[in-house]
Design an enzyme around this catalytic site. Structure first.
Site, mmCIF file in Angstrom:
data_model
loop_
_atom_site.group_PDB
_atom_site.id
_atom_site.type_symbol
_atom_site.label_atom_id
_atom_site.label_comp_id
_atom_site.label_asym_id
_atom_site.label_seq_id
_atom_site.Cartn_x
_atom_site.Cartn_y
_atom_site.Cartn_z
ATOM 1 N N GLU A 1 -79.153 -33.287 102.062
ATOM 2 C CA GLU A 1 -80.031 -34.435 102.285
ATOM 3 C C GLU A 1 -81.512 -34.104 102.086
ATOM 4 O OE1 GLU A 1 -79.048 -37.226 102.128
ATOM 5 O OE2 GLU A 1 -76.960 -37.185 102.769
ATOM 6 N N HIS B 1 -82.352 -40.162 94.371
ATOM 7 C CA HIS B 1 -81.881 -39.392 95.537
ATOM 8 C C HIS B 1 -80.370 -39.169 95.428
ATOM 9 C CE1 HIS B 1 -81.759 -38.709 100.097
ATOM 10 N NE2 HIS B 1 -80.493 -38.902 99.786
ATOM 11 N N GLU B 2 -79.632 -40.256 95.175
ATOM 12 C CA GLU B 2 -78.178 -40.117 95.089
ATOM 13 C C GLU B 2 -77.770 -39.288 93.885
ATOM 14 O OE1 GLU B 2 -76.676 -41.011 97.712
ATOM 15 O OE2 GLU B 2 -78.444 -42.039 98.462
ATOM 16 N N MET C 1 -74.752 -44.053 99.029
ATOM 17 C CA MET C 1 -73.880 -42.904 99.258
ATOM 18 C C MET C 1 -73.496 -42.276 97.932
ATOM 19 S SD MET C 1 -72.434 -41.009 101.453
ATOM 20 C CE MET C 1 -71.444 -39.561 101.073
ATOM 21 N N GLU C 2 -73.523 -40.939 97.901
ATOM 22 C CA GLU C 2 -73.478 -40.183 96.647
ATOM 23 C C GLU C 2 -72.075 -39.870 96.152
ATOM 24 O OE1 GLU C 2 -73.837 -36.986 100.004
ATOM 25 O OE2 GLU C 2 -74.601 -38.983 99.614
ATOM 26 N N ASN C 3 -71.107 -40.743 96.330
ATOM 27 C CA ASN C 3 -69.764 -40.472 95.827
ATOM 28 C C ASN C 3 -69.825 -40.160 94.331
ATOM 29 O OD1 ASN C 3 -68.906 -41.695 98.412
ATOM 30 N ND2 ASN C 3 -69.438 -43.610 97.392
ATOM 31 N N GLU D 1 -68.773 -41.165 104.917
ATOM 32 C CA GLU D 1 -69.549 -40.102 105.541
ATOM 33 C C GLU D 1 -69.862 -40.413 106.999
ATOM 34 O OE1 GLU D 1 -72.984 -37.200 103.886
ATOM 35 O OE2 GLU D 1 -73.521 -39.316 103.940
ATOM 36 N N GLY E 1 -78.339 -46.885 103.067
ATOM 37 C CA GLY E 1 -79.055 -47.231 101.856
ATOM 38 C C GLY E 1 -78.153 -47.043 100.650
#
Length: 859
Positions: free
Chosen positions: A329, A306-307, A274-276, A134, A272
């Site tokens: 986000e 969050h992710e 990443m939402e893969n 990203e 912090g």
């Protein structure tokens, strides 16, 4: 590099022309092993893209950042790589209605945390790979159309060294020496992912039966380097993961859509997490090598959630372009806290949100680079910089306000409709607002213009008029906005009245009213006739996003009774408001330090206490009058040592005060105590000086010349790990020597030999508040170097250098003038670079105003 910085206009033009049917990506990562010094180390990447063109005969381009391209084939015709590939783009001409592009390239492993990052563990020599893309770094790993609205299914295969395991978004299996992965749902390029290496891998599973009788089973996995395996509390990671999946299934009415759920804790990570989808990546610092407080576990749980929220907000439904980054986000930030409080043991998560997360937003929203939540993102460099406190924390705060405005049930029902209508697609602001208008019955156009399409933060101040009998005859809320961003917004707020009611003097709320604040002055009719308050707290319960101000009586009460407020959220809101007064040069830094010394020892919430320590240190370093700094530091060290000795043995409060004491220790007696605690010749009952705490003690010892290179080398021998190496590098750069500073500067600015993590550690050690004079020569060097660094280095390293080495400790008008001179002379510099310098300039100007306020208080 020509074309590397994709613009919004180019992306829109390409999206109108092309539709992507699928990717097949084949990587050969066997080159990851071998001669460590070979540069640039590359791997083979073969990509097949099937796509349609709305205008046959038209031209377009694919994206690829690679040292070389071996072969390019378009619709069966071989193209000359030297002619069609310019280093960042592959020119595609005479497209057909249906097309097949095959690109065979040599892509480079990364040491900057971008693309395919390669890490060699100094502890055992093992090699670990992972990807981070990203906003636009998947093109460093395979050829593609690198923009969020050209989604497609992905099929992947990977050849890896023998004995390695490889993970990607889909389920994988090893077939005849090749890892083959199941095809994904249509997803954007930036959330595709790989991890490969001898990772320590733990498994679990999640099952859910829905009301209609269907069952969902999700394989769970969690991984880290082998060296961290003894510290990996995967049970707690899986516990929060399952709680989150239950919570989001309860509220979203859309089953998790991406099959498996792996979570990789990886080294040298820039973010912090990443939402893969199917392979979420986290920084490995979330695996705790020593004792930490509950705030650290809460922080990790919040990031996990969050992710996970991104699986719906961002992965299932994705913004068209980075203008609407908030659509993922802001929602993930809000939903992370919402789920944290609603599903886990961290029931006070909104306190942390109010005190810590919103502080990030307040700072960002007062910078000259502030922007609306729905931002104007012209290109990828803009996008990279907009992963900021506004997009995350202000956006989440505004969503919390929206929930108060439309009601929680309507908000969640709107989200459910949004998912079902737009699954696997791309959206803009209006798509979400239309769903919320349907479910709430409210016209959100005015709300959206005020909250999402304007910048800046409002201040809300109570105005109280009392009768002769001591009752409220009128209580009004005054709303102000800065001249630069004069928008006055509609705020749904709670106004709380507090007074001492108990024999022990506790300050408690005895009256509360919710009101819609509109315009410059709003009267709170419900509170007329109430007894006179000692404290009026506007935005009680933290419903809106604003800077809280106080009337004179309330401020006087806080100066004397802040620690007597019994409600932890109300107390946290007051602390946050006092910090904003300090940053705005409305409260002298020494007054804020005095409040911390007086009341922080009574703070029950460990996360708030840690924030108070950070703010007190910042007040001392940046906003205190220069001639009071030494006295202020001595007072903070005395206070920290007192609280350390008073704290319950073995408690998280004791650990927090120990770390703060190390941060502010400067005189010889305090430094000798730290040294003796390290050596074991001094003890504090219950304080376990574990390896992480040893490094925390060593940095101030190094910075003040007590710990030399040999002592740091001995400590590294004791902790000969990747984590230990980062700590040692930071401590080495912290030593008070001109030669040390010159070496650190050269390693970061003049060379690209260090990895991203060691660049970060070196900068952290270099910039010591106690070494202002030693750092003075680097102010001019900074301005001479940054444009070259920005042009030559990756954007991540460029950001680290430009932000981290700005001469903020040379806090003088001379530095402010030098910054202005650079900005004037470099009006044509990259906008993202200018933005970073403008932000640093604003922080410096705020520092000088704060110091002037504190100087006046001391005169």
């Amino acid at each position: 590099m020509p074309g590397e910085n994709l613009t919004r206009d180019e992306a829109q033009e390409r999206a109108a022309l092309l539709s992507v049917d699928g990717y097949e990506v084949s990587l050969d990562l066997r080159s990851a092993l071998g001669d460590i010094e070979a540069e640039p180390r590359t791997f083979r990447s073969v990509t097949t893209i099937r796509f349609r063109c709305a205008e046959p005969g038209a031209a377009s381009f694919a994206d690829l950042l690679a040292p070389s391209v071996t072969a390019v084939s378009l619709n069966g015709k071989d193209l000359d790589p030297g002619e069609v590939f310019d280093g960042s783009r592959i020119r595609l001409e005479d497209l057909r209605a249906d097309n097949e592009l095959v690109v065979d390239a040599q892509c480079a492993y990364s040491r900057t945390g971008e693309g395919m990052h390669r890490f060699v563990d100094p502890e055992d020599g093992e090699v670990y790979l992972y990807t981070q893309y990203e906003p636009a770094d998947s093109r460093r790993v395979f050829a593609n159309f690198e923009q969020p609205d050209l989604k497609a299914p992905f099929r992947s295969e990977v050849r890896a060294p023998e004995g390695w395991t490889v993970w990607s978004n889909g389920v994988g299996e090893l077939v005849d020496g090749v890892w083959k992965f199941a095809e994904t749902k249509p997803i954007s390029t930036y959330i595709t992912a790989f991890a490969a290496g001898p990772y320590h891998y733990v498994t679990d599973s999640y099952a859910r039966t829905f009301d209609d009788g269907t069952t969902l089973e999700i394989p769970l996995g969690a991984m880290c380097r082998k060296g961290l395996a003894p510290h990996f509390d995967s049970d707690d990671v899986f516990l929060v993961t399952k709680q989150g999946l239950d919570f989001f299934h309860d509220h979203f009415d859309f089953p998790y859509p991406f099959g498996k759920y792996d979570q990789a804790f990886v080294p040298e990570y820039n973010l912090g997490a990443m939402e893969n989808p199917g392979l979420v990546t986290f920084r490995e610092e979330f695996i705790f090598r020593g004792k930490v407080t509950q705030a650290s576990y809460e922080g990790r749980a919040n990031v996990i959630l969050h992710e996970m929220a991104h699986m719906w907000f961002g992965d299932l439904v994705t913004m068209e372009w980075w203008d609407d980054l908030w659509l993922k986000e802001s929602f993930a930030d809000f939903m992370g806290a919402f789920a944290l409080v609603g599903a886990t043991r961290f029931e006070n998560g909104w306190i942390t949100f109010a005190n810590r997360r919103k502080a990030w937003a307040y700072r960002a929203d007062q910078l000259p680079s502030t922007h609306p939540i729905t931002a104007d993102i012209r290109d990828l460099q803009d996008a990279k910089l907009n992963f900021d406190g506004i997009t995350y924390a202000k956006g989440a705060s505004v969503l919390k306000q929206l929930v108060a405005y439309v009601g929680q049930d309507a908000f969640l029902e709107g989200a459910r409709r949004y998912f079902k209508r737009n699954a696997y697609g791309n959206t803009r602001l209006g798509d979400l607002l239309s769903a919320l208008e349907e479910t709430s019955g409210r016209d959100l156009a005015t709300w959206s213009r005020a909250w999402l399409q304007t910048a800046g933060v409002n201040s809300l101040t109570p105005q109280v008029i009392l009768s002769a009998e001591g009752r409220i005859t009128e209580l009004a809320v005054l709303q102000e906005a800065p001249e630069s961003h004069p928008e006055l917004r509609p705020h749904r707020v709670a106004v709380g009245l507090y007074r001492r009611e108990d024999a022990d003097g506790s300050l408690v709320r005895y009256a509360r009213a919710e009101v819609d604040v509109v315009g410059p002055r709003t009267v709170v009719e419900e509170l007329v006739g109430a007894d006179a308050p000692e404290l009026v707290l506007v935005n009680d319960d933290d419903l809106t996003y604003c800077k809280i101000r106080f009337d004179e009586n309330s401020l006087a009460t806080l100066r004397e009774k802040l620690g007597d407020i019994t409600d932890p959220l109300a107390r946290a809101l007051c602390w946050s408001a006092l910090w904003n007064l300090t940053r705005d040069a409305l409260m002298p830094a020494r007054d804020f330090v005095g409040l911390v010394l007086r009341f922080a020892g009574r703070e029950s919430d460990i996360g708030v206490l840690q924030m108070l320590h950070a703010w007190a240190h910042s007040a001392l370093v940046h906003y205190a009058a220069p001639d009071w700094r030494a006295e202020g530091g001595r007072l903070l060290a005395q206070g920290a040592l007192k609280e350390l000795r008073l704290a319950e043995p073995g408690s998280q409060h004791q650990l927090t005060w120990a770390r703060f004491f190390a941060t502010v220790a400067s005189d010889q007696a305090d430094l000798q105590l730290l040294l003796h605690l390290l050596e074991g010749t001094a003890k504090v009952d219950g304080l376990d000086v574990d390896q992480e705490l040893r490094w925390a003690f060593l940095e101030p010892l190094a910075a003040h010349g007590v710990a030399d290179e040999s002592l740091l080398a001995a400590e590294l021998a004791r902790d000969d790990t990747a984590s230990g190496k980062r700590h040692q590098v930071r401590c080495l750069a912290a030593r008070p020597s001109a030669a040390v500073k010159a070496q650190a500067w050269a390693q970061v600015v003049e060379s690209d030999a260090l990895s991203n993590a060691l660049v970060e550690a070196t900068i952290a050690g270099f910039t010591q508040p106690s070494q202002r004079e030693l750092l003075a020569p680097y102010a001019a060097k900074y301005f001479a170097a940054i444009e070259r660094v920005w042009a030559e280095r990756s954007i991540q390293i460029g950001m680290d250098v430009v932000k981290g080495l700005f001469p903020s400790l040379r806090d003088s008008q001379e530095t402010l003038d030098a910054t202005d001179a650079w900005l004037t002379a470099h009006e044509d510099a990259a906008p993202a670079l200018r933005r970073l310098v403008l932000e640093a300039r604003d922080d410096l100007a705020r520092t000088l105003r704060g110091q002037a306020c504190d100087t006046a208080a001391g005169s």
